[in-house]
Motif scaffolding. Structure first.
Motif, PDB file in Angstrom:
ATOM      1  N   PRO A 250       0.832  -1.206   0.000  1.00  6.41           N
ATOM      2  CA  PRO A 250       0.000   0.000   0.000  1.00  6.41           C
ATOM      3  C   PRO A 250       0.868   1.257   0.000  1.00  6.41           C
ATOM      4  O   PRO A 250       1.890   1.317   0.694  1.00  6.41           O
ATOM      5  CB  PRO A 250      -0.795  -0.116   1.305  1.00  6.41           C
ATOM      6  N   GLY A 251       0.464   2.253  -0.799  1.00 10.26           N
ATOM      7  CA  GLY A 251       1.221   3.496  -0.870  1.00 10.26           C
ATOM      8  C   GLY A 251       0.388   4.743  -0.652  1.00 10.26           C
ATOM      9  O   GLY A 251       0.930   5.851  -0.635  1.00 10.26           O
ATOM     10  N   GLY A 252      -0.923   4.593  -0.467  1.00 11.68           N
ATOM     11  CA  GLY A 252      -1.769   5.756  -0.245  1.00 11.68           C
ATOM     12  C   GLY A 252      -3.234   5.360  -0.234  1.00 11.68           C
ATOM     13  O   GLY A 252      -3.579   4.197  -0.455  1.00 11.68           O
ATOM     14  N   ALA A 253      -4.088   6.333   0.024  1.00 13.78           N
ATOM     15  CA  ALA A 253      -5.524   6.059   0.076  1.00 13.78           C
ATOM     16  C   ALA A 253      -6.299   7.342  -0.163  1.00 13.78           C
ATOM     17  O   ALA A 253      -5.791   8.453   0.050  1.00 13.78           O
ATOM     18  CB  ALA A 253      -5.906   5.453   1.422  1.00 13.78           C
ATOM     19  N   LEU A 254      -7.538   7.173  -0.615  1.00 14.50           N
ATOM     20  CA  LEU A 254      -8.454   8.297  -0.802  1.00 14.50           C
ATOM     21  C   LEU A 254      -9.841   7.866  -0.343  1.00 14.50           C
ATOM     22  O   LEU A 254     -10.305   6.774  -0.682  1.00 14.50           O
ATOM     23  CB  LEU A 254      -8.498   8.735  -2.270  1.00 14.50           C
ATOM     24  N   VAL A 255     -10.481   8.735   0.436  1.00 19.38           N
ATOM     25  CA  VAL A 255     -11.858   8.522   0.884  1.00 19.38           C
ATOM     26  C   VAL A 255     -12.691   9.703   0.401  1.00 19.38           C
ATOM     27  O   VAL A 255     -12.352  10.858   0.663  1.00 19.38           O
ATOM     28  CB  VAL A 255     -11.953   8.416   2.415  1.00 19.38           C
ATOM     29  N   ALA A 256     -13.760   9.414  -0.319  1.00 18.35           N
ATOM     30  CA  ALA A 256     -14.643  10.456  -0.827  1.00 18.35           C
ATOM     31  C   ALA A 256     -16.074  10.208  -0.364  1.00 18.35           C
ATOM     32  O   ALA A 256     -16.418   9.115   0.099  1.00 18.35           O
ATOM     33  CB  ALA A 256     -14.585  10.513  -2.357  1.00 18.35           C
ATOM     34  N   THR A 257     -16.889  11.243  -0.480  1.00 17.81           N
ATOM     35  CA  THR A 257     -18.310  11.150  -0.171  1.00 17.81           C
ATOM     36  C   THR A 257     -19.091  11.801  -1.308  1.00 17.81           C
ATOM     37  O   THR A 257     -18.523  12.426  -2.202  1.00 17.81           O
ATOM     38  CB  THR A 257     -18.654  11.859   1.152  1.00 17.81           C
ATOM     39  N   ILE A 258     -20.412  11.664  -1.244  1.00 21.96           N
ATOM     40  CA  ILE A 258     -21.288  12.266  -2.252  1.00 21.96           C
ATOM     41  C   ILE A 258     -21.793  13.610  -1.742  1.00 21.96           C
ATOM     42  O   ILE A 258     -22.276  13.714  -0.606  1.00 21.96           O
ATOM     43  CB  ILE A 258     -22.468  11.336  -2.573  1.00 21.96           C
ATOM     44  N   LEU A 259     -21.677  14.643  -2.589  1.00 19.71           N
ATOM     45  CA  LEU A 259     -22.216  15.959  -2.278  1.00 19.71           C
ATOM     46  C   LEU A 259     -23.658  16.055  -2.750  1.00 19.71           C
ATOM     47  O   LEU A 259     -24.023  15.509  -3.800  1.00 19.71           O
ATOM     48  CB  LEU A 259     -21.396  17.050  -2.967  1.00 19.71           C
ATOM     49  N   GLN A 260     -24.479  16.776  -1.997  1.00 24.35           N
ATOM     50  CA  GLN A 260     -25.876  16.943  -2.378  1.00 24.35           C
ATOM     51  C   GLN A 260     -25.971  17.697  -3.709  1.00 24.35           C
ATOM     52  O   GLN A 260     -25.050  18.417  -4.100  1.00 24.35           O
ATOM     53  CB  GLN A 260     -26.617  17.708  -1.294  1.00 24.35           C
ATOM     54  N   PRO A 261     -27.071  17.553  -4.421  1.00 24.06           N
ATOM     55  CA  PRO A 261     -27.238  18.241  -5.706  1.00 24.06           C
ATOM     56  C   PRO A 261     -27.122  19.755  -5.574  1.00 24.06           C
ATOM     57  O   PRO A 261     -27.545  20.335  -4.576  1.00 24.06           O
ATOM     58  CB  PRO A 261     -28.647  17.824  -6.135  1.00 24.06           C
ATOM     59  N   ASP A 262     -26.533  20.381  -6.588  1.00 21.05           N
ATOM     60  CA  ASP A 262     -26.444  21.838  -6.622  1.00 21.05           C
ATOM     61  C   ASP A 262     -27.660  22.399  -7.344  1.00 21.05           C
ATOM     62  O   ASP A 262     -28.657  21.694  -7.573  1.00 21.05           O
ATOM     63  CB  ASP A 262     -25.128  22.278  -7.275  1.00 21.05           C
ATOM     64  N   ALA A 263     -27.603  23.684  -7.704  1.00 21.95           N
ATOM     65  CA  ALA A 263     -28.758  24.334  -8.327  1.00 21.95           C
ATOM     66  C   ALA A 263     -29.153  23.675  -9.646  1.00 21.95           C
ATOM     67  O   ALA A 263     -30.313  23.733 -10.057  1.00 21.95           O
ATOM     68  CB  ALA A 263     -28.451  25.813  -8.559  1.00 21.95           C
ATOM     69  N   SER A 264     -28.185  23.026 -10.312  1.00 23.67           N
ATOM     70  CA  SER A 264     -28.492  22.356 -11.581  1.00 23.67           C
ATOM     71  C   SER A 264     -29.153  20.994 -11.384  1.00 23.67           C
ATOM     72  O   SER A 264     -29.612  20.377 -12.338  1.00 23.67           O
ATOM     73  CB  SER A 264     -27.206  22.176 -12.393  1.00 23.67           C
ATOM     74  N   GLY A 265     -29.149  20.515 -10.144  1.00 20.48           N
ATOM     75  CA  GLY A 265     -29.715  19.205  -9.845  1.00 20.48           C
ATOM     76  C   GLY A 265     -28.711  18.075  -9.865  1.00 20.48           C
ATOM     77  O   GLY A 265     -29.067  16.925  -9.596  1.00 20.48           O
ATOM     78  N   ALA A 266     -27.439  18.388 -10.174  1.00 22.10           N
ATOM     79  CA  ALA A 266     -26.402  17.346 -10.246  1.00 22.10           C
ATOM     80  C   ALA A 266     -25.689  17.214  -8.901  1.00 22.10           C
ATOM     81  O   ALA A 266     -25.383  18.214  -8.234  1.00 22.10           O
ATOM     82  CB  ALA A 266     -25.398  17.687 -11.336  1.00 22.10           C
ATOM     83  N   SER A 267     -25.399  15.974  -8.535  1.00 21.00           N
ATOM     84  CA  SER A 267     -24.630  15.708  -7.328  1.00 21.00           C
ATOM     85  C   SER A 267     -23.141  15.918  -7.604  1.00 21.00           C
ATOM     86  O   SER A 267     -22.729  16.102  -8.757  1.00 21.00           O
ATOM     87  CB  SER A 267     -24.869  14.273  -6.848  1.00 21.00           C
ATOM     88  N   GLY A 268     -22.354  15.886  -6.563  1.00 20.45           N
ATOM     89  CA  GLY A 268     -20.915  16.009  -6.702  1.00 20.45           C
ATOM     90  C   GLY A 268     -20.204  14.974  -5.852  1.00 20.45           C
ATOM     91  O   GLY A 268     -20.831  14.229  -5.102  1.00 20.45           O
ATOM     92  N   SER A 269     -18.898  14.915  -5.993  1.00 22.78           N
ATOM     93  CA  SER A 269     -18.058  14.073  -5.136  1.00 22.78           C
ATOM     94  C   SER A 269     -17.173  14.992  -4.309  1.00 22.78           C
ATOM     95  O   SER A 269     -16.785  16.079  -4.754  1.00 22.78           O
ATOM     96  CB  SER A 269     -17.192  13.127  -5.974  1.00 22.78           C
TER      97      SER A 269
END
Length: 342
Positions: A250-269
């Motif tokens: 192992p050399g690294g790691a990343l943890v992400a979550t889901i962002l709520q939709p913005d004004a356009s209705g699209a979610s984010g990471s």
């Protein structure tokens, strides 16, 4: 009941309830709009803090004025041994300056007492009270200063747009030779393999050991805290592996979550954590992890990836993010106070 002193006559302090969630979302959003010009509050996160798993490790209180309107909310989070998070929100409008000052003072005083209770419960001589402010929020900064906190760091809150084309094969570069990225493994029942979760925790702990204000967070604390976030998903956890003398480690790691939709209705990471172990630095591991989360966001139809970076990062991470398309949306500050039981 919360013991808050110094509040205006007729104001009432109590523990928030699930039916208060809508009023608290409005309170926090109004504060964000005042402090940074825009507001976006995840009601699921607020509900988790008030009446879900997030409430289990927090002391909290809300205050209503004489007409029953919510005018303030304080949260004290027993995050880890020696680290107590403090969040204070006071109504952005409708209060005169004197009443707002008194309420903020009462909140920070109660946070100190709660911090002492938490430290004593952990059999510690004290704790660090860790709070913050938007960099342009002079009111919050003034209250923190008056409560004995010191401004210790500035953070860049960055965002990068994601396009559908970035989901296509070959649009984003793959990892360098000798570097691989994979999601944490899962059992047949869909739950993640414990050894991989432990690897992610170890990579992050060891990667951040030489960073500003680093502290140890136990594996159970780390896991419980991240699972409190309504945007948490196991398939947003990745491990980087590198070849060292013919052995894959192992050399690294990343943890992400889901962002709520913005004004356009699209979610984010959102990249909650990205860490590269010392033994793997200089091999493009961070870029490979970031390209992975961008590609994943595009595949899911997300329109952006957000993250936070230390404005004084010793690794020059902000330069990397800028080169990969991130831009600063606004700045926040860390404010700390060392609290002892003496």
């Amino acid at each position: 009941m919360p013991d808050l002193t110094g509040m205006p006559s007729g104001w009432v302090a109590r523990v928030p309830r699930r039916e208060d969630v809508a009023a608290l979302v409005t309170l926090v959003q109004a504060h964000q709009e005042m402090a940074k010009g825009s507001g976006s509050v995840d009601s699921d996160s607020v509900e988790s803090t008030v009446a879900g798993t997030g409430s289990w490790t927090r002391h909290q209180a809300l205050v209503t004025d004489g007409e029953g309107t919510v005018v303030g909310w304080v949260r004290i989070h027993d995050r880890a041994a020696g680290r107590t998070m403090v969040e204070v929100t006071v109504a952005a409008d409708g209060l005169d300056d004197g009443d707002a000052d008194r309420l903020a003072g009462a909140f920070f005083a109660w946070a100190s007492e709660a911090g002492r209770v938490i430290a004593a419960g952990r059999d510690l001589p004290g704790t660090q009270l860790d709070s913050g402010a938007y960099a342009d929020d002079s009111r919050q900064r003034r209250w923190l200063d008056a409560a004995g906190y010191r401004q210790t760091r500035t953070w860049l809150q960055m965002s990068r747009p994601v396009t559908p084309r970035e989901a296509e094969e070959g649009v984003l570069p793959g990892p360098r030779e000798g570097v691989g990225i994979r999601r944490v493994a899962k059992h047949d029942n869909g739950l993640p393999v414990a050894a991989d979760l432990q690897t992610v925790h170890r990579m992050l702990e060891e990667s951040f050991a030489d960073h500003f204000n680093s502290y140890r967070e136990s594996f159970p604390e780390f896991l419980s805290r991240l699972r409190e976030d309504p945007g948490h998903r196991w398939d947003h956890w990745w491990i980087a592996e590198v070849d060292v003398d013919g052995e894959t480690v192992p050399g690294g790691a990343l943890v992400a979550t889901i962002l709520q939709p913005d004004a356009s209705g699209a979610s984010g990471s959102y990249v909650d954590y990205i860490g590269v172990h010392r033994l793997a630095r200089g091999r493009g591991v961070a870029k490979a992890l970031l390209h992975t989360v961008i590609r994943d966001a595009a595949e899911r139809g997300h329109n952006r990836v957000g993250l936070e970076v230390d404005d004084d990062s010793p690794t020059g991470a902000d330069g990397l993010y800028l080169s990969m398309g991130w831009a600063t949306s606004y700045r926040t500050e860390s404010w700390h106070r060392d609290l002892t039981l003496d």
